[in-house]
Design a protein around this motif. Structure first.
Motif, PDB file in Angstrom:
ATOM      1  N   UNK A   1       8.014  -0.206  12.627  1.00 27.24           N
ATOM      2  CA  UNK A   1       7.642   0.217  11.273  1.00 27.24           C
ATOM      3  C   UNK A   1       8.637  -0.314  10.243  1.00 27.24           C
ATOM      4  N   UNK A   2       9.927  -0.287  10.580  1.00 25.15           N
ATOM      5  CA  UNK A   2      10.935  -0.824   9.674  1.00 25.15           C
ATOM      6  C   UNK A   2      10.728  -2.305   9.415  1.00 25.15           C
ATOM      7  N   UNK A   3      10.463  -3.080  10.480  1.00 22.42           N
ATOM      8  CA  UNK A   3      10.204  -4.515  10.326  1.00 22.42           C
ATOM      9  C   UNK A   3       8.938  -4.747   9.493  1.00 22.42           C
ATOM     10  N   UNK A   4       7.890  -3.972   9.764  1.00 26.36           N
ATOM     11  CA  UNK A   4       6.625  -4.151   9.045  1.00 26.36           C
ATOM     12  C   UNK A   4       6.797  -3.869   7.557  1.00 26.36           C
ATOM     13  N   UNK A   5       7.560  -2.838   7.215  1.00 27.47           N
ATOM     14  CA  UNK A   5       7.777  -2.509   5.804  1.00 27.47           C
ATOM     15  C   UNK A   5       8.586  -3.590   5.086  1.00 27.47           C
ATOM     16  N   UNK A   6       9.526  -4.198   5.809  1.00 28.40           N
ATOM     17  CA  UNK A   6      10.330  -5.253   5.185  1.00 28.40           C
ATOM     18  C   UNK A   6       9.526  -6.539   5.014  1.00 28.40           C
ATOM     19  N   UNK A   7       8.627  -6.802   5.957  1.00 27.05           N
ATOM     20  CA  UNK A   7       7.816  -8.019   5.865  1.00 27.05           C
ATOM     21  C   UNK A   7       6.711  -7.865   4.820  1.00 27.05           C
ATOM     22  N   UNK A   8       6.021  -6.723   4.820  1.00 28.41           N
ATOM     23  CA  UNK A   8       4.890  -6.515   3.919  1.00 28.41           C
ATOM     24  C   UNK A   8       5.327  -6.013   2.548  1.00 28.41           C
ATOM     25  N   UNK A   9       6.521  -5.414   2.465  1.00 30.25           N
ATOM     26  CA  UNK A   9       6.992  -4.888   1.191  1.00 30.25           C
ATOM     27  C   UNK A   9       6.291  -3.594   0.826  1.00 30.25           C
ATOM     28  N   UNK A  10       6.271  -3.275  -0.431  1.00 29.61           N
ATOM     29  CA  UNK A  10       5.676  -2.013  -0.904  1.00 29.61           C
ATOM     30  C   UNK A  10       4.287  -2.222  -1.493  1.00 29.61           C
ATOM     31  N   UNK A  11       3.786  -3.453  -1.438  1.00 27.10           N
ATOM     32  CA  UNK A  11       2.461  -3.749  -1.994  1.00 27.10           C
ATOM     33  C   UNK A  11       1.394  -3.547  -0.925  1.00 27.10           C
ATOM     34  N   UNK A  12       0.345  -2.816  -1.271  1.00 28.01           N
ATOM     35  CA  UNK A  12      -0.750  -2.580  -0.335  1.00 28.01           C
ATOM     36  C   UNK A  12      -1.603  -3.843  -0.195  1.00 28.01           C
ATOM     37  N   UNK A  13      -2.223  -4.002   0.972  1.00 26.31           N
ATOM     38  CA  UNK A  13      -3.100  -5.153   1.192  1.00 26.31           C
ATOM     39  C   UNK A  13      -4.353  -5.057   0.338  1.00 26.31           C
ATOM     40  N   UNK A  14      -4.751  -3.833  -0.018  1.00 25.30           N
ATOM     41  CA  UNK A  14      -5.899  -3.629  -0.902  1.00 25.30           C
ATOM     42  C   UNK A  14      -5.657  -2.383  -1.746  1.00 25.30           C
ATOM     43  N   UNK A  15      -6.140  -2.425  -2.994  1.00 28.75           N
ATOM     44  CA  UNK A  15      -6.005  -1.279  -3.889  1.00 28.75           C
ATOM     45  C   UNK A  15      -7.188  -0.326  -3.769  1.00 28.75           C
ATOM     46  N   UNK A  16      -8.191  -0.711  -2.980  1.00 32.34           N
ATOM     47  CA  UNK A  16      -9.361   0.136  -2.781  1.00 32.34           C
ATOM     48  C   UNK A  16      -8.993   1.272  -1.819  1.00 32.34           C
ATOM     49  N   UNK A  17      -8.917   2.502  -2.328  1.00 28.92           N
ATOM     50  CA  UNK A  17      -8.471   3.631  -1.514  1.00 28.92           C
ATOM     51  C   UNK A  17      -9.449   3.954  -0.380  1.00 28.92           C
ATOM     52  N   UNK A  18     -10.742   3.836  -0.665  1.00 30.51           N
ATOM     53  CA  UNK A  18     -11.728   4.127   0.382  1.00 30.51           C
ATOM     54  C   UNK A  18     -11.618   3.116   1.514  1.00 30.51           C
ATOM     55  N   UNK A  19     -11.500   1.847   1.177  1.00 29.45           N
ATOM     56  CA  UNK A  19     -11.354   0.807   2.196  1.00 29.45           C
ATOM     57  C   UNK A  19     -10.065   1.004   2.985  1.00 29.45           C
ATOM     58  N   UNK A  20      -8.995   1.350   2.306  1.00 31.62           N
ATOM     59  CA  UNK A  20      -7.718   1.604   2.976  1.00 31.62           C
ATOM     60  C   UNK A  20      -7.827   2.785   3.933  1.00 31.62           C
TER      61      UNK A  20
END
Length: 322
Positions: free
Chosen positions: A121-140
């Protein structure tokens, strides 16, 4: 002289039964290593999917969830520390509690995921950052629910645990002697309620959607490759149906003594369990011999034994007369 005799015996060819025994030992050893490799791979891939999902959809969109991750998200609102670090501390604390209450064996089977998941999880957060892959809450919510269910299902299918609150639930079960499911719901409700205080109603509803989808996905993953179809046939031509299923369908058969309700006649019913893909063929085969046959079809969640989880053995089929 004694050493010479021993040396000569070593050079003698191995008897047939000895070769068979060695072959079985090698086969069992290979099977154990294959199972161990599959277990390790499932735990790693499951935790990797879980970590990426949390980092890509849950945390950036502020969705609520249960378990150690949900508790980590809640604590993060106060301490402003990485969720991965908080989850690692929670999992280590749970492992220590599990070691004291549940014993060493339980800790060994749970330690892998408890330590692996926070690191990934730590590695994933550092690689992906704080930006979501999509802003669509339902899709997320939908994607997160499906992927979390798949991830946890992969880990649970090999008999492992994701640690965290699972350990706490088992400890409470041992102390208070109530069903584990009671504590699972209780801890998740408390964690979700804590997050709901700091979340908007819309986010709470999306979190509920995610949890529902996660439950459905987990249930499906747990039953992959295990769900089968049971067919029970009542017919006067049960002997012919028995032989056809054994020889043409290559399925096992169990003959059951029954009594017809109307006439009170004694006869036999034909019970067999088959993969879903063979259902159409089985029904066509039975009705080709007796168009008036009475058939019930039931979905079985799990089947274990020869032909399914164990190697199938073919036996000679003999005609029986009743």
């Amino acid at each position: 002289m004694a050493w010479s005799n021993r040396f000569c015996r070593l050079l003698e060819p191995c008897p047939e039964h000895c070769k068979k025994e060695v072959g079985n030992q090698v086969k069992n050893l290979v099977k154990r290593y294959r199972n161990a490799l599959w277990t390790c791979a499932s735990i790693f891939v499951g935790n990797l999917i879980l970590a990426i999902t949390i980092a890509a959809f849950v945390v950036p969109n502020g969705l609520i969830m249960g378990g150690a991750t949900g508790l980590g998200i809640l604590i993060n609102r106060f301490l402003k520390t990485d969720v991965a670090v908080i989850v690692l501390v929670l999992n280590l604390s749970a492992l220590l509690l599990g070691y004291v209450v549940l014993g060493k064996k339980f800790v060994l089977t749970t330690a892998a995921s408890s330590l692996l998941y926070p690191v990934l999880l730590g590695f994933a957060q550092r690689i992906l950052g704080t930006t979501a892959l999509t802003d669509d809450l339902l899709l997320s919510s939908l994607l997160a629910g499906v992927l979390i269910g798949i991830a946890i299902g992969m880990v649970m299918r090999v008999g492992a645990s994701t640690g965290g609150t699972d350990v706490l639930n088992l400890v409470l079960h041992k102390w208070l002697h109530l069903p584990v499911s009671v504590f699972v719901y209780l801890t998740d409700i408390i964690i979700l309620a804590g997050q709901a205080v700091f979340s908007e109603p819309e986010y709470i509803l999306y979190g509920v959607v995610m949890l529902v989808v996660e439950t459905i996905s987990l249930d499906k993953v747990m039953l992959i490759g295990q769900s089968q179809i049971q067919i029970f046939t009542i017919s006067n031509r049960y002997e012919e149906i028995r032989q056809k299923i054994l020889l043409e369908l290559k399925a096992g058969v169990t003959m059951m003594m029954i009594e017809t309700g109307c006439s009170g006649d004694q006869q036999k019913g034909v019970l067999c369990v088959i993969p879903p893909r063979k259902l159409f063929t089985a029904k066509e085969l039975i009705y080709s011999m007796d168009p008036d046959a009475f058939i019930t079809v039931t979905q079985i969640k799990e089947v274990r034994g020869q032909g399914f989880t164990l190697e199938r053995h073919d036996y000679p089929v003999e005609s029986q007369h009743y």
